[in-house]
Design an enzyme around this catalytic site. Structure first.
Site, PDB file in Angstrom:
ATOM      1  CB  SER A 167      -1.026   0.134   1.309  1.00  0.00           C
ATOM      2  OG  SER A 167      -1.888  -0.984   1.169  1.00  0.00           O
ATOM      3  NE  ARG A 183      -2.685   4.689   0.103  1.00  0.00           N
ATOM      4  CZ  ARG A 183      -3.159   3.367  -0.072  1.00  0.00           C
ATOM      5  NH1 ARG A 183      -2.424   2.483  -0.438  1.00  0.00           N
ATOM      6  NH2 ARG A 183      -4.408   3.134   0.111  1.00  0.00           N
ATOM      7  CD  GLN A 210      -8.107  -1.277  -3.831  1.00  0.00           C
ATOM      8  OE1 GLN A 210      -9.215  -1.309  -4.482  1.00  0.00           O
ATOM      9  NE2 GLN A 210      -7.246  -2.134  -3.621  1.00  0.00           N
ATOM     10  CG  ASP A 259      -5.387  -7.509   1.270  1.00  0.00           C
ATOM     11  OD1 ASP A 259      -6.491  -7.469   0.852  1.00  0.00           O
ATOM     12  OD2 ASP A 259      -4.617  -6.482   1.150  1.00  0.00           O
ATOM     13  NE  ARG A 289      -2.990 -10.069  -0.012  1.00  0.00           N
ATOM     14  CZ  ARG A 289      -1.782  -9.516   0.200  1.00  0.00           C
ATOM     15  NH1 ARG A 289      -0.926  -9.921   0.818  1.00  0.00           N
ATOM     16  NH2 ARG A 289      -1.788  -8.126  -0.491  1.00  0.00           N
TER      17      ARG A 289
HETATM   18  C1  S3P Z   1      -5.633  -1.574  -0.234  1.00  0.00           C
HETATM   19  C2  S3P Z   1      -6.952  -1.515   0.181  1.00  0.00           C
HETATM   20  C3  S3P Z   1      -7.433  -2.862   0.435  1.00  0.00           C
HETATM   21  C4  S3P Z   1      -6.570  -3.999   0.261  1.00  0.00           C
HETATM   22  C5  S3P Z   1      -5.635  -3.854  -0.908  1.00  0.00           C
HETATM   23  C6  S3P Z   1      -4.710  -2.765  -0.665  1.00  0.00           C
HETATM   24  C7  S3P Z   1      -4.916  -0.320  -0.383  1.00  0.00           C
HETATM   25  O1  S3P Z   1      -8.450  -2.881  -0.728  1.00  0.00           O
HETATM   26  O2  S3P Z   1      -7.531  -5.086   0.148  1.00  0.00           O
HETATM   27  O3  S3P Z   1      -4.876  -4.972  -0.822  1.00  0.00           O
HETATM   28  O4  S3P Z   1      -3.806   0.012  -0.644  1.00  0.00           O
HETATM   29  O5  S3P Z   1      -5.455   0.847  -0.494  1.00  0.00           O
HETATM   30  P1  S3P Z   1     -10.020  -2.263  -0.699  1.00  0.00           P
HETATM   31  O6  S3P Z   1      -9.699  -0.755  -0.160  1.00  0.00           O
HETATM   32  O7  S3P Z   1     -10.708  -2.427  -1.744  1.00  0.00           O
HETATM   33  O8  S3P Z   1     -10.607  -3.055   0.526  1.00  0.00           O
END
Ligand code: S3P
Length: 452
Positions: A31, A35, A178, A328, A405
């Protein structure tokens, strides 16, 4: 050649192992890596990133930022350097942007592009092309962006960024970092204030990191949730970033050590942001011996080393409120639950249906193939533990459905099951944890290619 671009599936087999031993580091947080590249791309100046996750999902984001006019290059010292173009500086790419397997990559990038007058086509692999995109195209349309989508609002999508964007106030209909991030990133180049209301808290890396880049961002806690407001059309300043280890990748060696008798390992430098630590809390509740050592602050995030010893686990109920902090981690928790005494019940799992695969269905099928009894509903799962010795477990082949995963979780199961487990295709592990097999085998695990 990257693994996922290999044409043929790569099956793997995992055998019962002696205790795992070692001090290891897992790759950088996914993540934060996405970013860091994206925010660096729209900052002014050169952003440096140490510890970037060099896996396919993130490399696709780096390529996309370069195609949009901001170069992202790895130096010989392993440090990535991003030359930013400013919040209004992105330009139309010459080719479609390929986000591969990554929902985070494509959804955040659509947010970043939505308020700049450019045109870009976004594509992805078969897994990503099945996933819902309306959750971002709907709020991004409110800024003035336009989208041409495939059936069902899915990829491929051609985005036309707004020429005269307007700010937006948006309440998240799903607990999704997200979607939250896509809206906040669109707000970066919209005039005035954009607000996201988040009824259920999700990972907050966007808020923390944007503040570090100098964004005018404020968070207020109100009865209807967190209100996150960003003032648009202010430039960001390039940063020097250090990405700690990914707790979602650490989850695999952590559970492996808990369920494999005689194990004792240390996983160093793991990010411990409280919006990401639901699995650690759950495993400790189950009786897992996990000590957090050397707690410190690094790059605006809490970090520590995880000292994990093999443990007798017991079944627990994991409440729905915890789901966003471990969204996750349910596949690997389900594997831990298979070795527990009693039943583990997991609630609030509706989002698992729309991940890299329908993870609820894929986990249940994988567990059934390896002798584990489960029950499930639309948004819950119960796993009956087979006990710490894994006596009746294993022996099955798991269909991974292009999901990294699922592949890693069932390889971990094989370390402690009586019979070997197999996964039909390990190529997608490269999207998040390219050296998974090397790291696990280095601690004493036995993952190998099956005889043909
Ligand atoms: C993430 C948010 C999660 C997660 C993904 C990474 C992120 O998804 O499952 O692996 O980096 O913002 P969602 O926001 O769709 O739940």
């Amino acid at each position: 050649m990257s693994q996922t671009s290999a044409v043929a599936p790569l099956p793997l087999l995992s055998r019962r192992s002696q205790g795992l031993r070692g001090r290891v580091r897992v790759p950088g947080d996914k993540s934060m890596s996405h970013r860091a590249l994206m925010f660096g791309a729209v900052a002014l100046g050169e952003t440096t990133i140490r510890g970037l996750l060099e896996a396919e999902d993130v490399i696709n984001t780096a390529r996309a930022m370069t195609a949009l006019g901001a170069s992202a290059v790895r130096g010989p010292d392993g440090v990535w350097r991003v030359q930013g173009v400013g919040v209004a500086g992105l330009r139309s790419p010459a080719q479609p942007l390929d986000f591969g397997n990554s929902g985070t990559g494509v959804r955040l990038a659509m947010g970043l592009m939505a308020t700049t007058p450019l045109t870009a086509t976004c594509v992805g692999d078969a897994s990503l092309s099945r996933r819902p995109m309306g959750r971002v195209t709907v709020p991004l349309s409110a800024f003035g962006a336009r989208f041409e989508t495939a059936e069902g609002g899915r990829l491929p999508i051609t985005l036309h960024g707004a020429r005269n964007p307007v700010p937006v106030a948006y309440t998240l209909p799903v607990a999704s970092a997200q979607v939250k991030s896509a809206v906040l990133l669109a707000g970066l180049n919209a005039p005035g204030r954009t607000t996201v209301i988040e009824p259920t808290p999700t990972r907050d890396h966007t808020e923390r990191m944007l503040k570090g880049f100098g964004a005018r961002l404020a968070v207020e806690h109100k009865p209807d949730g967190r209100h996150i407001t960003i003032e648009g059309q202010h430039e960001l300043t390039a940063q020097a970033l250090d990405v700690p280890g990914d707790p979602s990748s650490a989850a695999f060696p952590m559970v492996a050590a808990l369920v494999t008798a005689g194990s004792e390992i240390v996983i160093e430098n793991i990010m411990l942001n409280p919006t990401r630590t639901g699995l650690i809390d759950t495993l400790i509740e189950m009786g897992g011996s996990i000590a957090i050592e050397n707690r410190r602050l690094a790059g605006g995030e809490e970090v520590g080393d995880l000292h994990v010893k093999a443990s007798r686990l017991r079944g627990v109920t994991v409440p729905a409120v915890r789901a966003p902090s471990m969204i996750d981690e349910y596949p690997i928790l389900s594997v831990a639950a298979s070795f527990a005494d009693g039943t583990t019940r997991m609630e609030g799992l509706e989002e698992l249906r729309v991940k890299e695969s329908d993870r609820l269905a894929a986990v249940e099928a994988g567990l059934a193939a390896n002798g584990v009894t489960t029950r499930s509903g639309r948004d819950w799962l119960e796993v009956d533990g087979g006990g710490a010795d894994g006596r009746k477990l294993g022996g099955g082949t798991v269909v991974t459905h292009m999901d990294h995963r699922i592949a890693m979780s069932f390889l971990v199961m094989g370390f402690a099951a009586a019979s070997a487990t197999r996964v039909d295709d390990s190529r997608f592990i490269a999207t998040s944890f390219p050296d998974f097999t090397g790291l696990m085998n280095g601690m004493g695990a036995k993952i190998e290619a099956p005889d043909r």
